[in-house]
Design a protein around this motif. Sequence first.
Motif, PDB file in Angstrom:
ATOM      1  N   ILE A   6      -8.813   6.530 -34.047  1.00  0.00           N
ATOM      2  CA  ILE A   6      -8.510   7.735 -33.270  1.00  0.00           C
ATOM      3  C   ILE A   6      -9.808   8.460 -32.945  1.00  0.00           C
ATOM      4  O   ILE A   6     -10.562   8.848 -33.846  1.00  0.00           O
ATOM      5  N   LEU A   7     -10.076   8.600 -31.646  1.00  0.00           N
ATOM      6  CA  LEU A   7     -11.271   9.325 -31.209  1.00  0.00           C
ATOM      7  C   LEU A   7     -10.859  10.772 -30.942  1.00  0.00           C
ATOM      8  O   LEU A   7     -10.026  11.032 -30.083  1.00  0.00           O
ATOM      9  N   VAL A   8     -11.422  11.688 -31.744  1.00  0.00           N
ATOM     10  CA  VAL A   8     -11.072  13.116 -31.634  1.00  0.00           C
ATOM     11  C   VAL A   8     -12.245  13.837 -30.990  1.00  0.00           C
ATOM     12  O   VAL A   8     -13.355  13.805 -31.520  1.00  0.00           O
ATOM     13  N   ASP A  78      -7.891   3.447 -30.200  1.00  0.00           N
ATOM     14  CA  ASP A  78      -6.490   3.235 -29.815  1.00  0.00           C
ATOM     15  C   ASP A  78      -5.907   4.510 -29.215  1.00  0.00           C
ATOM     16  O   ASP A  78      -5.000   4.456 -28.395  1.00  0.00           O
ATOM     17  N   ILE A  79      -6.389   5.648 -29.711  1.00  0.00           N
ATOM     18  CA  ILE A  79      -5.845   6.943 -29.274  1.00  0.00           C
ATOM     19  C   ILE A  79      -7.014   7.908 -29.053  1.00  0.00           C
ATOM     20  O   ILE A  79      -7.961   7.927 -29.842  1.00  0.00           O
ATOM     21  N   PHE A 129      -2.233   2.185 -26.087  1.00  0.00           N
ATOM     22  CA  PHE A 129      -3.244   3.235 -25.875  1.00  0.00           C
ATOM     23  C   PHE A 129      -2.609   4.557 -25.424  1.00  0.00           C
ATOM     24  O   PHE A 129      -1.660   4.571 -24.648  1.00  0.00           O
ATOM     25  N   ARG A 130      -3.165   5.664 -25.923  1.00  0.00           N
ATOM     26  CA  ARG A 130      -2.689   6.997 -25.529  1.00  0.00           C
ATOM     27  C   ARG A 130      -3.844   7.972 -25.395  1.00  0.00           C
ATOM     28  O   ARG A 130      -4.772   7.954 -26.206  1.00  0.00           O
ATOM     29  N   PHE A 131      -3.721   8.851 -24.418  1.00  0.00           N
ATOM     30  CA  PHE A 131      -4.692   9.936 -24.220  1.00  0.00           C
ATOM     31  C   PHE A 131      -3.913  11.247 -24.423  1.00  0.00           C
ATOM     32  O   PHE A 131      -3.062  11.604 -23.602  1.00  0.00           O
ATOM     33  N   HIS A 132      -4.182  11.933 -25.531  1.00  0.00           N
ATOM     34  CA  HIS A 132      -3.456  13.176 -25.850  1.00  0.00           C
ATOM     35  C   HIS A 132      -4.361  14.367 -25.538  1.00  0.00           C
ATOM     36  O   HIS A 132      -5.407  14.546 -26.164  1.00  0.00           O
ATOM     37  N   HIS A 133      -3.934  15.165 -24.573  1.00  0.00           N
ATOM     38  CA  HIS A 133      -4.701  16.351 -24.145  1.00  0.00           C
ATOM     39  C   HIS A 133      -4.127  17.580 -24.845  1.00  0.00           C
ATOM     40  O   HIS A 133      -2.933  17.877 -24.712  1.00  0.00           O
ATOM     41  N   ILE A 134      -4.993  18.301 -25.558  1.00  0.00           N
ATOM     42  CA  ILE A 134      -4.528  19.460 -26.342  1.00  0.00           C
ATOM     43  C   ILE A 134      -4.789  20.730 -25.536  1.00  0.00           C
ATOM     44  O   ILE A 134      -5.931  21.057 -25.211  1.00  0.00           O
ATOM     45  N   THR A 184      -0.809   9.329 -20.764  1.00  0.00           N
ATOM     46  CA  THR A 184      -1.226  10.634 -21.287  1.00  0.00           C
ATOM     47  C   THR A 184      -0.033  11.400 -21.855  1.00  0.00           C
ATOM     48  O   THR A 184       1.113  11.185 -21.463  1.00  0.00           O
ATOM     49  N   ILE A 185      -0.345  12.317 -22.767  1.00  0.00           N
ATOM     50  CA  ILE A 185       0.632  13.276 -23.304  1.00  0.00           C
ATOM     51  C   ILE A 185      -0.093  14.613 -23.382  1.00  0.00           C
ATOM     52  O   ILE A 185      -1.297  14.661 -23.696  1.00  0.00           O
ATOM     53  N   ILE A 186       0.625  15.715 -23.132  1.00  0.00           N
ATOM     54  CA  ILE A 186       0.006  17.048 -23.213  1.00  0.00           C
ATOM     55  C   ILE A 186       0.775  17.885 -24.227  1.00  0.00           C
ATOM     56  O   ILE A 186       2.007  17.819 -24.291  1.00  0.00           O
TER      57      ILE A 186
END
Length: 357
Positions: A6-8, A78-79, A129-134, A184-186
């Motif tokens: 997980i890349l934060v 992965d994320i 793979f997922r890109f989670h935008h906070i 993506t997920i927000i």
Amino acid sequence: MKSKKILVTGGAGFIGSAVVRHLINDTNDQVINVDKLTYAGNLESLTPVSDNPRYTFEEVDICDAKEIKRLFKQHQPDIIMHLAAESHVDRSIDGPGDFIQTNILGTYNLLEQARDYWTNLQPEKKTGFRFHHISTDEVYGDLEGTDDLFTETTPYAPSSPYSASKASSDHIVRAWNRTFKLPTIITNCSNNYGPYHFPEKLIPLVILNALAGKPLPVYGKGNQIRDWLYVEDHARALVLVAICGKIGETYNIGGRNEKQNIDVVNTICELLEELAPNKPKGINNYKDLITFVMDRAGHDMRYAIDASKIQKELGWTPQETFESGIGKTVQWYLDNQEWCKHIQDGSYQRERLVNYS
Ligand code: NAD
Ligand code: DAU
């Protein structure tokens, strides 16, 4: 469960460091923390986990395309959990430039590098793979004069340069999902509080100023309402969404803890009377330090989140009430004066009071 990489981004900040501590302490995942270390980034917030072999730090600006490309290639995440941002509304009023740069252009750069990386992944890794935008509840604007709650379909109406930059980044993320199918997920969350919070935000500022016998600046009449969530509850929600959330969706996160600012400040003063009764010389009551100062320009009156979607669909509920969380927070600041001292030895000297008095 199989360990993930997980890349934060922004993992040295307030919420990012809570996410990294949670991932290292409570999962078997690997964490790559990517942070530019602005005034708000502090590696001391990661001391509890930084020696763990599953943790890696990369001092990189998310606007640097070459470096972000290198990170994706080298670490094969992965994320992506994207928290890096300029986050303070008052600073965005004083100088919006960094907010446009990091929050909008930095997010754009990260998306483009992620798209390039994801496009070329092998099928199995590509599917996961997922890109989670906070993001923040401030994108929805002001709820003044209503009992409404922000839902995932509330129209965007940001008020400050900060919230406009975050709204812009949310739109860009959605466009990359719709147009390029990037997974993506927000998430949009309300005000966080808790340990390791940088002392220019209301709660840590009030705790540290009170302990130092300095004025406690309350903007306007102090009747603005925020919906407070303990940062570790937010971190748990974010990891749940990153792993189990549905691609293309948005989830609102909040604590249903609506409080007026003045009530928050009074609560902190009352807790300090109990927990730190030895006050600085000349101070009889912490509440005597409360000082009403000029209001923030464009100040939103009320925020409040409807978190029923994440509760129903993913089973998340906060573990802390405001009462339990604020007690833990005040005690944490009393027990961690070294962290506070180092933060204040650096670039930030609680200068907001000077600007607003
Ligand atoms: P913070 O200001 O404490 O931390 C931000 C981190 O990002 C810092 O470590 C900083 O060094 C890093 N950073 C800034 N610019 C960077 C760049 N160009 N490249 C790489 N790193 C960079 O912020 P926070 O309060 O932890 O907020 C984290 C995220 O959560 C933000 O996106 C914010 O919009 C969002 N959010 C915050 C809250 C809140 O109450 N604090 C609530 C909802 C959402
Ligand atoms: O709602 C989520 C947002 O919460 C996040 O997106 C932001 O990144 C985060 O900084 C926070 O924004 P706020 O502006 O709500 O937080 P802040 O702690 O700066 O202020 C909280 C409230 O207290 C707000 O109404 C302004 C007021 N305030 C703040 C400070 C710093 C004061 O009255 N006095 C102060 O000295």
